[in-house]
Every structure is written in structure tokens, then in C-alpha cells.
Design a protein around this motif. Structure first.
Motif, short mmCIF file in Angstrom:
data_model
loop_
_atom_site.label_atom_id
_atom_site.label_comp_id
_atom_site.label_asym_id
_atom_site.label_seq_id
_atom_site.Cartn_x
_atom_site.Cartn_y
_atom_site.Cartn_z
N PHE A 248 0.80 -1.22 0.00
CA PHE A 248 0.00 0.00 0.00
C PHE A 248 0.84 1.27 0.00
CE2 PHE A 248 -2.76 -3.18 2.08
CZ PHE A 248 -3.83 -3.14 1.21
N GLY A 249 2.14 1.14 0.20
CA GLY A 249 3.01 2.31 0.31
C GLY A 249 3.54 2.79 -1.02
N ALA A 250 4.76 3.34 -0.97
CA ALA A 250 5.38 3.89 -2.17
C ALA A 250 5.61 2.78 -3.20
CB ALA A 250 6.70 4.56 -1.81
N LYS A 251 5.48 3.15 -4.47
CA LYS A 251 5.66 2.17 -5.53
C LYS A 251 7.15 2.02 -5.88
CE LYS A 251 1.13 3.10 -7.60
NZ LYS A 251 0.60 1.81 -7.19
N PRO A 252 7.56 0.82 -6.27
CA PRO A 252 8.95 0.62 -6.70
C PRO A 252 9.28 1.55 -7.87
CG PRO A 252 7.81 -1.48 -6.42
CD PRO A 252 6.78 -0.41 -6.32
N PRO A 253 10.53 2.01 -7.97
CA PRO A 253 11.70 1.59 -7.19
C PRO A 253 11.94 2.43 -5.93
CG PRO A 253 12.41 3.01 -8.97
CD PRO A 253 10.92 2.89 -9.09
N ALA A 254 10.93 3.18 -5.48
CA ALA A 254 11.10 4.01 -4.29
C ALA A 254 11.50 3.15 -3.10
CB ALA A 254 9.82 4.77 -3.99
N ALA A 255 12.44 3.65 -2.31
CA ALA A 255 12.92 2.91 -1.15
C ALA A 255 12.06 3.24 0.07
CB ALA A 255 14.39 3.28 -0.87
N GLU A 256 11.51 2.19 0.67
CA GLU A 256 10.73 2.32 1.89
C GLU A 256 10.94 1.03 2.67
OE1 GLU A 256 6.66 4.68 2.36
OE2 GLU A 256 6.35 2.64 1.67
N TRP A 257 11.07 1.11 3.98
CA TRP A 257 11.47 -0.06 4.76
C TRP A 257 10.57 -1.26 4.51
CZ3 TRP A 257 12.75 2.61 10.09
CH2 TRP A 257 13.98 3.28 9.95
N GLY A 258 9.28 -1.07 4.55
CA GLY A 258 8.36 -2.18 4.34
C GLY A 258 8.47 -2.77 2.95
N SER A 259 8.58 -1.91 1.94
CA SER A 259 8.69 -2.39 0.56
C SER A 259 10.01 -3.11 0.32
CB SER A 259 8.53 -1.23 -0.42
OG SER A 259 9.55 -0.27 -0.25
N LEU A 260 11.08 -2.68 1.01
CA LEU A 260 12.37 -3.37 0.88
C LEU A 260 12.26 -4.81 1.40
CD1 LEU A 260 14.93 -0.62 2.00
CD2 LEU A 260 14.41 -1.39 -0.31
N ILE A 261 11.55 -4.98 2.51
CA ILE A 261 11.35 -6.34 3.04
C ILE A 261 10.51 -7.16 2.08
CG2 ILE A 261 10.44 -7.67 4.98
CD1 ILE A 261 10.87 -5.18 6.73
N ASN A 262 9.50 -6.54 1.51
CA ASN A 262 8.61 -7.24 0.57
C ASN A 262 9.37 -7.67 -0.68
OD1 ASN A 262 6.22 -8.23 -0.58
ND2 ASN A 262 5.82 -6.28 -1.59
N GLU A 263 10.22 -6.77 -1.19
CA GLU A 263 10.99 -7.10 -2.39
C GLU A 263 11.96 -8.24 -2.16
OE1 GLU A 263 12.90 -3.53 -3.61
OE2 GLU A 263 11.04 -2.47 -4.08
N GLY A 264 12.47 -8.34 -0.93
CA GLY A 264 13.49 -9.35 -0.66
C GLY A 264 12.97 -10.67 -0.13
N ARG A 265 11.66 -10.76 0.12
CA ARG A 265 11.15 -11.99 0.75
C ARG A 265 11.30 -13.21 -0.14
NH1 ARG A 265 5.42 -12.81 -0.45
NH2 ARG A 265 4.73 -11.21 -1.93
N SER A 266 11.36 -13.01 -1.46
CA SER A 266 11.54 -14.15 -2.37
C SER A 266 12.93 -14.74 -2.28
CB SER A 266 11.26 -13.71 -3.82
OG SER A 266 9.95 -13.20 -3.96
N TYR A 267 13.86 -13.99 -1.69
CA TYR A 267 15.25 -14.43 -1.60
C TYR A 267 15.63 -14.81 -0.17
CZ TYR A 267 15.23 -12.04 -6.09
OH TYR A 267 14.92 -11.64 -7.37
N LEU A 268 14.63 -15.08 0.66
CA LEU A 268 14.89 -15.37 2.07
C LEU A 268 15.77 -16.61 2.24
CD1 LEU A 268 14.34 -14.70 5.04
CD2 LEU A 268 12.26 -16.10 4.89
N MET A 269 15.57 -17.63 1.42
CA MET A 269 16.32 -18.88 1.58
C MET A 269 17.69 -18.82 0.91
SD MET A 269 14.24 -20.43 3.44
CE MET A 269 15.16 -21.95 3.57
N THR A 270 17.81 -18.06 -0.17
CA THR A 270 19.07 -18.04 -0.92
C THR A 270 19.96 -16.85 -0.55
OG1 THR A 270 17.98 -16.86 -2.73
CG2 THR A 270 18.07 -19.27 -2.86
N SER A 271 19.36 -15.70 -0.31
CA SER A 271 20.11 -14.47 0.04
C SER A 271 19.38 -13.80 1.18
CB SER A 271 20.23 -13.54 -1.17
OG SER A 271 20.79 -14.20 -2.28
N SER A 272 19.50 -14.38 2.36
CA SER A 272 18.67 -13.97 3.50
C SER A 272 18.89 -12.53 3.93
CB SER A 272 18.93 -14.92 4.69
OG SER A 272 20.30 -14.90 5.04
N TRP A 273 20.06 -11.95 3.63
CA TRP A 273 20.32 -10.58 4.07
C TRP A 273 19.41 -9.57 3.38
CZ3 TRP A 273 23.60 -13.52 1.07
CH2 TRP A 273 23.80 -13.11 -0.25
N VAL A 274 18.89 -9.90 2.21
CA VAL A 274 18.08 -8.93 1.46
C VAL A 274 16.81 -8.55 2.23
CG1 VAL A 274 16.89 -8.46 -0.72
CG2 VAL A 274 19.03 -9.74 -0.73
#
Length: 302
Positions: A248-274
Motif C-alpha cells: 500500500f506504500g510507495a511504488k517501486p523503485p522508491a525505497a521504503e522499509w516495508g517495501s524493501l522487506i517485501n521485495e526481498g522476501r523471495s530471496y529469504l532462503m538463498t540471500s537472506s540478508w536482502v
């Protein structure tokens, strides 16, 4: 004592009350005491430094990083944290640390806007309801009860869906959902102040309702509302990050803490730091704000 003596004594009581230090000055003195006491509490000091860095990131992110948070580098995609990239890189090769730093701007701005809306409207409702009373009090408090009956996150999602997506709509939605907390606090303080003897003395001496609210009610409401705002700030940050995570927040590629977590959740198993490092920053920020709020509340109650 004669009636004349009573009439004369009443304004004196009101005048003596007016001569007392204001609630704002008392609160500032207590905050000063908290700053002095923070040296004796390392946890509070660390929390204060961390929050100061977050505020600096929100005000002037370039002071904490010189990298472009939107510059892509496919050759460096999904690199782990290193001396060159403190938080590693994301799926497009962007420096994750710089994106977290710049993301603080949107998240903290939305949180401050939310708190401002909640405090302004909540205090207005609470003071009017507590001072006027009667049918006005009943109507305003029933409206507050309706808002309280709806879970805050669900109410925020409903509002932001109706008014549109983005950082400011998210801030408005969370601010409206937070109004009842401040309204009830302001009403309780207003009722307490209005039952005091010096309010009756001020009425006898001819002070207008607006003058009583400005000189007596608001200054006594300020302290509890200020303390509540500090406690609510952490919750609001978490709510903003949650709505941003849900899209519901800022649209990509805008940086926002919640959206950064959302963008990286697909890489939780392979690149967990994202997803984990932005999430850790959110958790630490909320924890630091809560520690400062708890310490400030203790100092304000002394």
C-alpha cells in the motif's frame, strides 16, 4: 467568611495557579532530566544514539551514504554484506545499505504525519468532549468507540484502499486509526482538570471558556499526550512498515522499509540478508523508540 471575601479569594486562587510553571516547561525540565539520566543508563544512551542516526537518515540521508540507492549493477547482484556493501546488494545489484538509509525518509515522514493527525484530531475531540460534556461528549465518544471497535490495521487498510496508495495515504490512514487513543487520553485529562477548584475560580473571575482551555486545560493535557506520543511512535513506525510491506506504500523503485522487506522476501532462503537486514533495522528502530519512551515516561512522572 463573607460573600465578598469569597469572591475576592477565588480570583486569587486562579491567579496563583496561573503563576505556576506551565506543563510545557515541566515536561521540558523532565526531558532534560531524562537526558542527564541517560548517561547512567547505557541502554537508553545506545537507543538515543540509534534513534538520532535514524532521524539523521530521514533528514539528510546523504550524510550517511554517498551511494545512489537506485543505481543498478547486474554484475553485483545478490552479493553478501562486505566492506564495500555493508548490507550487501539486492536482486538488481543496488546497494542495500543506501536503500535502507534513504528508505528511512519515507517511513519516518509517514510516521510523523500519522502522529500529527492523531494528536491534532484526538486532542481536539477529547478536549471538546471533556469540557462541553452532555450530548457533545456522548456523540464524540460514541464515534471514538466505533473507531476503537475496528482493529487498527484493518481500519488502516480500509481507509488507504478508499483514498489510494502511497506514502501520504498510508500516513493518513494510520493517523485516523490512532485518533481514539489520543482522544480518550485528552478527555480523561480534561475531565480531571475541569473538576479542579482553580477552574471554578477562573470561571468566577470571568475567564472565557477559550481562555480556560488555552491556559489551563491544554497545558495539563500536553504532558500525558507527549508521553503517549512517544509510546505510540514505535507502533506507528511498525504500522507504516506493515502497510508498505503489503503493497500500500510507495511504488517501486522508491525505497521504503516495508517495501524493501517485501521485495526481498523471495530471496529469504538463498540471500537472506536482502529481507532480514531491512527488517532488523525496523525492529531495532521500534525497540529504541520504545526504550526512550519508557525512560521519558518515568522521568515525566517524577
Amino acid at each position: 467568611m463573607s460573600v465578598a471575601e469569597t469572591t475576592i479569594a477565588a480570583p486569587r486562587a486562579g491567579t496563583a495557579e496561573l503563576a505556576d510553571p506551565s506543563a510545557v516547561r515541566r515536561a521540558l525540565r523532565r526531558v532534560g532530566g531524562w537526558l542527564h539520566a541517560s548517561v547512567r543508563y547505557p541502554g537508553t544512551l545506545i537507543a538515543g544514539v540509534f534513534v538520532a542516526l535514524v532521524i539523521l537518515a530521514a533528514i539528510r540521508p546523504a550524510a550517511l551514504t554517498r551511494r545512489d540507492p537506485y543505481a543498478t549493477a547486474p554484475a553485483k547482484m545478490l552479493q553478501p554484506p562486505s566492506a564495500e556493501h555493508w548490507f550487501g546488494t539486492d536482486q538488481l545489484g543496488r546497494d542495500l545499505y543506501s536503500r535502507v538509509v534513504y528508505g528511512a525518509q519515507s517511513t519516518i515522514l509517514a510516521s510523523l504525519v500519522s502522529l500529527s493527525i492523531a494528536i491534532a484530531v484526538g486532542v481536539l475531540f477529547g478536549v471538546i468532549a471533556g469540557y462541553v460534556g452532555g450530548a457533545t461528549d456522548a456523540v464524540l465518544m460514541r464515534l471514538v468507540d466505533v473507531l476503537l471497535s475496528i482493529p487498527g490495521l484493518l481500519l488502516s487498510i480500509t481507509i488507504v484502499t478508499a483514498i489510494g496508495f502511497g506514502t501520504i495515504p498510508v500516513a493518513v490512514a494510520i493517523g485516523v486509526a490512532s485518533i481514539p487513543t489520543f482522544a480518550r487520553t485528552a478527555r480523561a485529562q480534561t475531565l480531571r482538570v475541569c473538576s479542579s477548584a482553580y477552574i471554578e475560580a477562573a470561571i468566577v473571575s470571568g475567564v472565557t471558556p477559550a481562555g480556560i482551555i488555552a491556559r489551563h486545560v491544554l497545558r495539563n493535557v500536553f504532558g500525558p499526550v507527549f508521553s503517549l506520543a512517544l509510546l505510540e511512535f514505535g507502533r506507528v513506525i511498525m504500522a507504516v512498515a506493515t502497510l508498505s510491506f503489503l503493497g500500500f506504500g510507495a511504488k517501486p523503485p522508491a525505497a521504503e522499509w516495508g517495501s524493501l522487506i517485501n521485495e526481498g522476501r523471495s530471496y529469504l532462503m538463498t540471500s537472506s540478508w536482502v529481507p532480514l537486514l531491512p527488517g532488523l533495522v525496523v525492529v531495532l528502530t521500534v525497540l529504541a523508540v520504545t526504550v526512550l519512551a519508557a525512560r521519558s515516561e518515568k522521568e515525566l512522572k517524577r
